[in-house]
Design an enzyme around this catalytic site. Structure first.
Site, PDB file in Angstrom:
ATOM      1  N   LYS A  81       2.682   6.307  -3.871  1.00 43.30           N
ATOM      2  CA  LYS A  81       1.750   5.506  -3.070  1.00 43.30           C
ATOM      3  C   LYS A  81       1.307   6.363  -1.889  1.00 43.30           C
ATOM      4  CE  LYS A  81       1.600   0.899  -0.824  1.00 43.30           C
ATOM      5  NZ  LYS A  81       2.408  -0.287  -0.495  1.00 43.30           N
ATOM      6  N   SER A 156       0.249  -4.631  -2.044  1.00 39.77           N
ATOM      7  CA  SER A 156      -0.603  -3.512  -1.677  1.00 39.77           C
ATOM      8  C   SER A 156      -0.420  -2.283  -2.567  1.00 39.77           C
ATOM      9  CB  SER A 156      -0.331  -3.128  -0.230  1.00 39.77           C
ATOM     10  OG  SER A 156       0.989  -2.641  -0.091  1.00 39.77           O
ATOM     11  N   SER A 180       4.832  -6.269  -1.905  1.00 37.27           N
ATOM     12  CA  SER A 180       3.863  -5.242  -2.301  1.00 37.27           C
ATOM     13  C   SER A 180       4.277  -4.348  -3.464  1.00 37.27           C
ATOM     14  CB  SER A 180       3.507  -4.363  -1.105  1.00 37.27           C
ATOM     15  OG  SER A 180       2.622  -5.057  -0.270  1.00 37.27           O
TER      16      SER A 180
END
Ligand SMILES: [Mg+2]
Ligand SMILES: [Zn+2]
Lengths: 488, 483, 96
Positions: A81, A156, A180
């Site tokens: 990420k 996210s 997330s």
């Protein structure tokens, strides 16, 4: 062949690599090829560097030839990420604020992955600064759900979930502040694991809400999650909130723990707003555990209805302070229109941050401001204590909790324009962060329209081995995790 | 109407550590810009703070030295504000649970004369907390440049109660506080290097009034004399303002010590709202009795305690103690010389008058001095024994200051020892001198004791000035008694 | 708590150093008004005698020994700086 390879689990790939039936260069090439074939539609990545990845793969093969392979992640292409720092590489948080930022240091998890011989492959998209549940808040592009490109992958860590689901990496890392990792894992049909707060170092993870953030893996199987956890977990002297605890060999523990377990069904997680198809899939999973001989018990977490509010106060307050450093002075976007030094702050932040980030900074600043602190922040911290206590009370009777991960399967891009509606996507995942518990989402079915559904297993603090074993017991008897979206 | 001032001081002291407060890059002064940074100091995305154990030891020790209570549990808070010298745009500090609470600083006010001890007072402290320093801004015509070398240096904030009333009290407070911090090895407190910085909160009120007046915060008191001048100036300014019918505005003013004026700093566009909240990146500090006891054992005797002991134990006057106790090294030097010589006052006089003068002239510090307590002690003994006359002793001192040789060696080398050692020769000179002055002999015999002095000149002359006066006196008296 | 939900967007944006457009102000004020209305229900929870949780698993005295280590070379420290001069970060003049 190549897409076959990119949908194999780490455990399977490790066997092939070890037997020299496959090289890391071949696997990495397949991953690159798969990415090039599908990325225009999925848009999971912010950046990748083929040459660099192939060089890492070649180095891995050389180690293996020399008899210096470093374990199950040796030679495996993994994606990070874009909030996890890699020395010499861009780090953007999917924000205009950091569009040209290059980090000069490695996050602790990055160091550990490198040490384990993994091939670091690409930076994955997210909601800007990890604020959102759909990746629609990325300043660069919205990642698509590989199962239905008109839908969101969740967020996210949407890029991390979508890349894994689309076969663009063999493992990815995300971060989970209010769901997330687990929510996008559920929406993309993969395993997503958020360990106990403090088990994995946060050093080098761009902070959203420091007391809630935790790094965790997206994997194809529960076993892969266990393999990854053993590599990235552990006390870090650079993170004062990292916990000193005995680390078992999580993968070996999977074989040693067979239940039966006492499993709790929190009644507050099955009320209004839960999609009937999701409810049915989770209910079926519960039935399966019953068949395995587990004792199923309804439990109550009475403060569940306050989780969302507590979360939005604590998370935005911490975020308002954590994001103050993005000011255009030392690094990051600096407005060209600033009249003076102080004006740099106002304009650079106005230009560099997107709407959701601004909204949360405003909310967080407000709840901490003079005259409001006690009513909002301090009260939220006290309610947090009650929420945590609810879970600990439940664990007097049960070993783990089973819940849906999300109220609904993946929703349409653009469907949730109202922030409050978006916040409600996290209603089943937030409590876990507030209480610091480990939580894992694994596939437990598909909707009639072919969208994945996730089952959340919530464990006790630092009892990850137990939690993984419970999840594995379900996974072994089902083949949801073997289905892949057809993108070609 | 008569007014009294009410003064509270906020003093920031940099703690002398090897590394910074929340990361392990080196802390230091005078390095090239931005060479003492790391990802944590620069607040790069993703970094986290880890506290410095030595800084905790230092503040607890400081608290114990200043009689503060040490909190069993204290925590860290973020103080949020934007400024280019701050990298995170929040300062990690302590808000409602500081490490040290209460305590006091003992001060001495100026006495009626330089050699008279002044009144002692205890100025109460509110708290002492730990935090981190910010970077340094340098302003140019159109831009400001930022150096983050100082950013993250451990900083102690010592907050007094508003309990001082004159600039002299504030000056005495700062002098005493600084000495304590230096004594404890907590900081060098070099104000030029910014290691000690002082802000003052000043208000005035009619004498007899108990309510506090509107306070003005005076910043940038960056030398110890500016503190006194700046506060005195501000008190006068406020009294003048009120007496001419004006009112005091709550504001922050900056004192310009060179020009001796203060100016209002542009007030920030809104009242401060620092949005303090507990720092989630740091864990609380728990101090147990064992930890406290270990640091208590390291606490040195403070200057005023030392002074009381010196006066009592060595019977030395204020003129000596008031000089030596302010420097721990000098006090130790004195004490050793006092013990070795057996004559504390004489040793003290040599140190306070001659040693300090020579050090000043040579621009040396005590540690560099070749004169050690043993030198002073031997010198005292030689003078006391009459072996060295005063003028010779002075000459010996200057010589030993530059050579580091012992006084006996120098006086031998230079032939300065009082002669003779041959008492037969001395007795002969004395007989000759008495025989040559019948008038004085007669006067002495009728009881005029001072008549003996008339014989001493000729004896000294015969001895070429090197006769030991004590021996001369003794010998003359012995002979006179026989006549 | 409804008397508390008087979000003064200008004041808060100023504290947060965010220049908001008039449109943003209107929109955020409305959206955050809804969120704050939702949050109001926290006022109903009885928190008497409840300790606040700052850390899910509080531990004490997490520190490091005071041993200096190498930092960043100045070039690396300033590699992302929008403007620099003489190895320092440059900003338009700060008016005190
Ligand atoms: Mg202060
Ligand atoms: Zn301070």
């Amino acid at each position: 062949m190549s897409s076959d390879l990119t949908f194999k689990s780490i455990a399977e790939l490790a066997v092939l690599l070890e037997a020299k039936k496959l090289s890391s260069v071949e696997l990495t090439q397949a991953t690159i090829a798969r990415t090039k074939a599908v990325e225009a539609r999925v848009k999971a990545f912010n950046s990748f560097d083929e040459t660099d990845a192939l060089a890492q793969a070649a180095a891995s093969d050389a180690r293996r030839t020399a008899g210096q392979a470093r374990g199950p992640l040796e030679g495996i292409p993994v994606g990070l990420k874009d909030v996890i720092s890699v020395a010499g590489q861009p780090l953007t948080a999917s924000s205009k604020m950091l569009v040209n930022f290059v980090s000069p240091y490695d996050a602790t998890v990055t160091r550990k992955l490198k040490h384990a011989g993994a091939v670091l492959w690409g930076r994955l998209n997210l909601d800007e600064f990890a604020m959102g549940s759909s990746t629609e808040n990325s300043a660069f592009h919205t990642t698509r759900n590989p199962w239905d490109l008109t839908r969101v992958p969740g967020g996210s860590s949407g890029g991390s979930a979508a890349a894994l689901a689309a076969g663009e990496a063999s493992m990815t890392l995300g971060s989970d502040t209010g769901g997330s990792i687990r929510q996008p894992a559920a929406l993309c049909g993969v395993v997503g694991f958020k360990p106990s707060y403090g088990l994995i170092s946060r050093y080098g993870l761009i902070a959203f809400a420091s007391s809630l953030d935790q790094i965790g893996p997206f994997t194809r199987t529960v076993e892969d999650a266990a393999i990854t956890l053993s590599v990235i977990a552990g006390h870090d002297p650079l993170d004062s909130t990292s916990f000193k605890t005995e680390l078992p060999d999580y993968r070996a523990e999977l074989g040693r723990r067979n239940g039966p377990w006492r499993l709790g069904i929190p009644k507050e997680y099955f009320g209004e707003g839960l999609d009937p198809e999701v409810a049915a899939a989770v209910q079926a999973a519960v039935e399966h555990y019953k068949k395995l001989g587990c004792e199923i018990k309804e439990v109550s977490l009475p403060h569940t209805k306050y989780c969302l509010d507590t979360y939005y106060i604590i998370a935005t307050a911490e975020a308002s302070s954590n994001l103050a450093r993005y000011d255009g002075i030392r690094y990051g976007h600096r407005s060209k229109d600033a009249k003076d030094a102080i004006d740099i702050y106002f304009k650079s932040r106005a230009e560099g941050f997107g709407a959701e980030v601004k909204r949360r900074i405003i909310l967080g600043t407000y709840v901490l401001s003079s005259g409001y602190y006690d009513a909002y922040y301090l009260r939220a911290q006290k309610v947090r204590t009650l929420i945590r206590q609810d879970f600990l009370n439940a664990y007097k009777e049960v070993d783990a909790l089973l819940t849906p991960t999300t109220p609904t399967p993946a929703f349409k891009i653009g469907e949730k324009a109202d922030p409050l509606a978006m916040y409600l996507c996290d209603v089943y995942t937030i409590g876990v962060n507030l209480a610091g518990l480990p939580g894992l989402s694994l596939p437990c079915g598909f909707s009639k329209s072919g969208l994945p559904i996730g089952l959340q297993v919530i464990g006790q603090p630092f009892k990850e081995a137990e939690l993984l074993s419970i999840a594995r017991a379900y996974e072994q008897a089902h083949d949801w995790h073997l289905r892949h979206p057809n993108l070609l | 109407m008569k007014y009294e001032a009410v003064i509270g001081l906020e003093v920031h002291v940099q703690i002398k550590t090897h590394s910074k407060m929340f990361t392990r890059v080196a802390a230091g002064y005078g390095h090239k810009p931005n060479t003492l940074t790391d990802p944590v100091v620069l607040a790069l995305p993703g970094v986290l703070p880890v506290m410095n154990k030595a800084a905790l030891d230092a503040i607890i020790k400081a608290g114990l030295m200043l009689n503060s209570g040490i909190a069993p549990v204290s925590k860290w808070d973020r103080k949020n504000y934007f400024y280019p010298d701050s990298t995170k745009n929040y300062q990690i500090s302590q808000y409602d649970q500081p490490i040290c609470l209460g305590g006091f600083v003992e001060i001495e006010l100026p006495g009626s004369a330089r050699n008279v001890m002044g009144e002692h007072k205890k100025i109460p402290l509110t708290r002492i907390h730990l935090e981190e320093d910010v970077g340094k801004l340098t302003h140019f015509a159109s831009e400001s440049l930022v150096d983050y070398n100082r950013a993250g240096t451990p900083l102690m904030e010592i907050v007094s109660e508003p309990a001082m009333h004159t600039a002299d009290e504030a000056f005495a407070y700062l002098t005493s506080l600084r000495a304590a911090m230096v004594y404890g090895g907590i900081s060098d407190c070099d104000m030029e290097k910014g290691q000690l910085r002082c802000d003052a909160n000043i208000s005035i009120r009619p004498v007899g009034e108990t309510k506090l007046g509107t306070k003005v915060e005076l910043k940038n008191l960056n030398s110890i004399s500016f503190v006194r001048d700046g506060i005195a100036h501000e008190i006068k300014r406020q009294i003048a303002a009120v007496e001419s019918g004006g009112t005091i505005v709550q504001e922050t003013r900056q004192y310009d010590g060179e020009a001796g004026v203060s100016t209002s700093m542009r007030s920030k566009e809104m009242a401060h709202d620092y949005r303090y909240f507990p720092d989630p990146d740091l864990m609380p500090v728990k101090v147990d009795d064992a930890w406290k006891a270990r640091l208590q054992a390291e606490c040195p005797e403070l200057p005023f305690e030392k002074q009381r002991r010196f006066i009592e134990q060595y019977q030395v006057p204020y003129t000596i103690t008031s000089v030596v106790v302010w420097d721990r090294e000098l006090a130790d030097f004195f004490e050793e010389a006092a013990k070795l010589s057996g004559k504390p006052q004489a040793a003290g006089n040599w140190i306070v008058n001659d040693l300090l003068r020579e050090l000043g002239t040579a621009k040396q510090v005590l540690a560099e001095s070749k004169v050690r307590p043993a030198h002073v002690a031997e010198l005292v003994k030689l003078v006391d024994a009459g072996t060295l006359l005063n003028n010779s002793a002075k000459e010996v001192f200057i010589d030993m200051f530059s050579t580091g040789e012992l006084p006996s060696v120098i006086s031998d080398r230079k032939g300065l020892k009082a002669a003779p050692t041959d008492l037969g020769e001395l007795e002969q000179w004395c007989r000759d001198a008495i025989a040559a002055n019948a008038k004085a002999l007669a006067e002495f015999k009728t009881g005029k004791d001072s008549a003996i002095n008339a014989f001493k000149g000729p004896v000294m002359k015969a001895a070429k000035g090197k006769a030991n006066p004590k021996a001369v006196d003794e010998t003359l008296r012995k002979l006179l008694a026989q006549m | 708590m409804s008397d508390l939900t008087d979000l003064n967007i200008d004041r808060v944006a100023n504290l947060a150093r965010l220049a908001l457009t008039p449109e943003e102000k209107t929109k955020f004020a409305a959206q955050l008004g809804d969120v704050l209305l939702h949050i109001e229900q926290l006022g109903k929870v009885d928190v008497t005698g409840v300790e606040p949780t700052a850390h899910a698993f509080p531990i004490y005295n997490v520190w490091a020994d005071d041993v200096a280590q190498a930092g960043l070379p100045v070039e690396a420290a300033l590699q992302n700086a929008p403007a620099q001069r003489n190895h320092m970060i440059a900003v338009p003049k700060v008016i005190e």
